[in-house]
Design an enzyme around this catalytic site. Structure first.
Site, mmCIF file in Angstrom:
data_model
loop_
_atom_site.group_PDB
_atom_site.id
_atom_site.type_symbol
_atom_site.label_atom_id
_atom_site.label_comp_id
_atom_site.label_asym_id
_atom_site.label_seq_id
_atom_site.Cartn_x
_atom_site.Cartn_y
_atom_site.Cartn_z
ATOM 1 N N GLU A 187 -6.270 -27.074 -9.729
ATOM 2 C CA GLU A 187 -5.168 -26.126 -9.881
ATOM 3 C C GLU A 187 -5.590 -24.924 -10.731
ATOM 4 O O GLU A 187 -6.178 -25.087 -11.804
ATOM 5 C CB GLU A 187 -3.991 -26.850 -10.543
ATOM 6 C CG GLU A 187 -2.766 -26.009 -10.821
ATOM 7 C CD GLU A 187 -1.647 -26.819 -11.476
ATOM 8 O OE1 GLU A 187 -0.519 -26.304 -11.555
ATOM 9 O OE2 GLU A 187 -1.907 -27.970 -11.908
ATOM 10 N N LYS B 254 3.100 -23.786 -5.100
ATOM 11 C CA LYS B 254 3.611 -24.947 -5.828
ATOM 12 C C LYS B 254 5.129 -24.943 -5.770
ATOM 13 O O LYS B 254 5.778 -23.931 -6.050
ATOM 14 C CB LYS B 254 3.131 -24.897 -7.286
ATOM 15 C CG LYS B 254 3.413 -26.142 -8.100
ATOM 16 C CD LYS B 254 2.739 -26.037 -9.474
ATOM 17 C CE LYS B 254 2.920 -27.273 -10.325
ATOM 18 N NZ LYS B 254 2.202 -27.171 -11.616
ATOM 19 N N CYS C 225 -0.280 -30.443 -8.113
ATOM 20 C CA CYS C 225 0.088 -31.148 -9.349
ATOM 21 C C CYS C 225 1.486 -31.765 -9.318
ATOM 22 O O CYS C 225 1.688 -32.815 -8.741
ATOM 23 C CB CYS C 225 -0.073 -30.206 -10.544
ATOM 24 S SG CYS C 225 -0.307 -31.096 -12.118
#
Length: 581
Positions: free
Chosen positions: A46, A116, A152
């Site tokens: 990330e 994300k 994540c």
């Protein structure tokens, strides 16, 4: 599910970027691409291109423009290599706030971006403040495979996985910048296994490694098969590369196969397919060492200074510093007064001998006495009164650490280097520390470490040695571990006489701080945990000290996050506050 054909070869890069060093980070990424040209897909963590976490840096339009330009140049370099395809994290500008994103770059240089979706907004993260929420990603198409990529926090919630599997993803891959926390690894695995169970797909979890300010990204990346079993795990707290092949022509249960080609440590050693994640004490020690090393190295400090008292906390910090950057770059100074016993001097000298670091003794009595005389000469004249005896005694005690702090900062100014503070979390919780004295410094690697755990770490370090440690074996004299902790600021002083037994104190503090319990409930739970009767007045006193010390903690140096509620960004209490804990 689609019927993906053939073999997909992946290279997973568990590496340590630096925040803001965009060109250097992408130069490293390109070097990895050149080293693994035979892979079909090479994957980075990330926000690898920018470093992570970015905090308010990501709000600067100029920084985002620089990242975008660098990614464009990186994609052109991938095209020149004619592969492999790359999945790499980097922020991208949005209409209002930027996005936390990942760029999928194909061998022809085409770029597709996924965003994300789930933004963490607790503990030390406030991503909803700096990032916009993305839409659910769709799988990426690569060589007949549909790659279910997410970022994540997306893995910690089922919605993104459902969206990817509804679109017939063949496997899941999660790129992460997930920080270390004590006992967090089993929680990660539990969430990953739940995603596997719900999707029926294998899952690849790639985590960043390295220290960034108060956070330590611990690596420990892993691969789960369609049954949720670990088939490969990378080392924690170290750079590494994992090569694997995915093969299937129908469902995973019928004929899918994950073949591990090898895990290469950052130093070139070839490791086994499953590397043991360190146990609790080793992981804490490794996190403190890595976090301290990266704070020093990434900020360009040539050396570290610290005061050494002959006590446990400074011995632990000195050992961590030597293990992190080497004995030749660590300078310890013993600064005794008339209250310092010969045992402390002997133990400090023994510690220095074992560590092999630069060291010296600088008695401060000649400085301390003029401070006392000057205060006694100007105080009554300024205030029109003589201070109470207790207040005058406390003033005398605090002069000593403040003189020590001034000398250490003077060494830092004169010779260049970082001053390390050595206060543990037990002391920081209750304010058992002196502002501009022993709280002085630029970084504290044990800031989030309770005293009982500090004892355990010292014993562990004496009994264990690892290849990544730059110091020798059994570095801490047993006498430092065995003696009662004392600040030695007045005759016959001990910490536990002031604060109570550390086992009791730390139990109460964990309940008040980590679990946010009121004093009465903390008392009840502590009595159950310790199987003893506790004076309610003691618990109320400790709770009052925690509340009253907030103004001190706001002025403390940064330190490594180890627990779920570290002081700093993980603990944001008002200093002016009429409410009790």
């Amino acid at each position: 599910m689609t019927a993906a054909k053939g073999v997909l070869r992946l290279a997973l890069i568990q590496a340590n970027p630096t925040v803001g060093a965009v060109d250097a980070n992408l130069a490293r990424a390109l070097a990895y691409c050149e080293s693994h040209k035979d892979a079909d897909l090479i994957v980075f963590p990330e926000c690898f291109a920018s470093g992570y976490p970015l905090e308010d840096l990501v709000l600067r339009p100029g920084f985002l423009a620089r990242v975008a330009q660098a990614i464009e140049g990186f994609a052109a370099s991938v095209r020149k290599l004619n592969g492999p395809a790359v999945l790499i994290g980097a922020p991208v500008a949005g209409a209002n706030l930027p996005y936390n994103a990942a760029h999928f770059i194909t061998p022809d240089g085409a770029v597709r971006t996924i965003l994300k979706t789930e933004l963490p907004n607790d503990d030390v993260f406030d991503e909803r403040r700096v990032f916009a929420q993305g839409n659910d990603p769709r799988p990426l198409d690569l060589s007949g495979w549909r790659v279910g990529a997410m970022i994540c926090e997306d893995m910690w919630h089922g919605r993104v996985t459902r969206a990817l599997t509804d679109e017939l993803a063949d496997f899941l891959i999660v790129i992460n910048g997930s920080p270390y926390e004590i006992d967090k690894m089993p929680v990660r695995l539990a969430h990953a296994r739940e995603r596997v169970r719900a999707s029926g797909c294998p899952l690849i979890y790639l985590n960043m490694v390295g220290g960034q300010d108060e956070l330590v990204l611990d690596g420990g990346s892993f691969v789960l098969d369609e049954e949720g079993e670990i088939v490969a795990q990378m080392p924690a707290f170290a750079e590494a590369t994992l090569r694997l092949e995915l093969t299937r022509s129908g469902s995973w249960a019928e004929n899918g196969k994950i073949e591990i080609q090898g895990i290469e440590h950052g130093d070139g050693d070839i490791l086994g397919e499953v590397v043991r994640y360190p146990d609790r004490l080793e992981s804490i020690y490794a996190a403190c060492t890595l976090g301290l090393r990266d704070y020093i190295e990434k900020n360009g400090f040539p050396r570290a200074f610290l005061g050494v008292s002959g006590g446990l906390d400074s011995a632990l910090v000195a050992t961590l510093a030597v293990d992190a950057i080497g004995a030749d770059r660590v300078v310890g100074v013993m600064m005794p007064t008339r209250f310092t016993g010969s045992e402390s001097l002997d133990l400090a000298n023994d510690l220095f001998r074992r560590l092999g670091c630069r060291h010296g003794v600088a008695p401060i009595g000649a400085i301390f006495d003029p401070y006392e005389r000057t205060l006694d000469s100007i105080g009554p004249e300024l205030m029109g009164m003589t201070p109470a005896a207790a207040a005058r005694s406390l003033t005398s005690e605090n002069f000593q650490p403040r003189i020590r702090g001034a000398l250490l900062m003077g060494l830092s100014n004169a010779y260049g280097g970082l001053v390390l503070s050595t206060g543990n979390k037990s002391e920081m919780s209750v304010g058992y520390a002196t502002l501009y004295g022993d709280m002085c410094g630029g970084f504290n690697p044990i800031k989030d470490l309770y005293k009982t755990t500090a004892f355990d770490l010292c014993r562990w370090r004496n009994e264990n040695h690892r290849d990544w440690m730059r110091g020798g074996r059994s570095p801490i004299p047993q006498g430092i571990i065995d003696r009662p902790p004392t600040a030695e600021l007045k005759p016959d002083q001990t910490d536990e006489a002031s604060l109570g037994a550390y086992e009791l104190l730390d139990t109460i503090l964990r309940l008040l701080i980590e679990h946010l319990l009121a004093p009465d409930e903390a008392l009840r739970q502590a009595e159950r945990q310790l199987n003893t009767t506790i004076d309610p007045a003691y618990v109320r006193r400790i709770a009052g000290l925690v509340k009253g010390a907030e103004y001190k903690r706001r002025q403390a140096p940064p330190g490594i996050k180890l627990t779920g509620r570290p002081f700093g960004k993980g603990w944001r209490y008002p200093m002016t506050n009429r409410a009790s804990l």
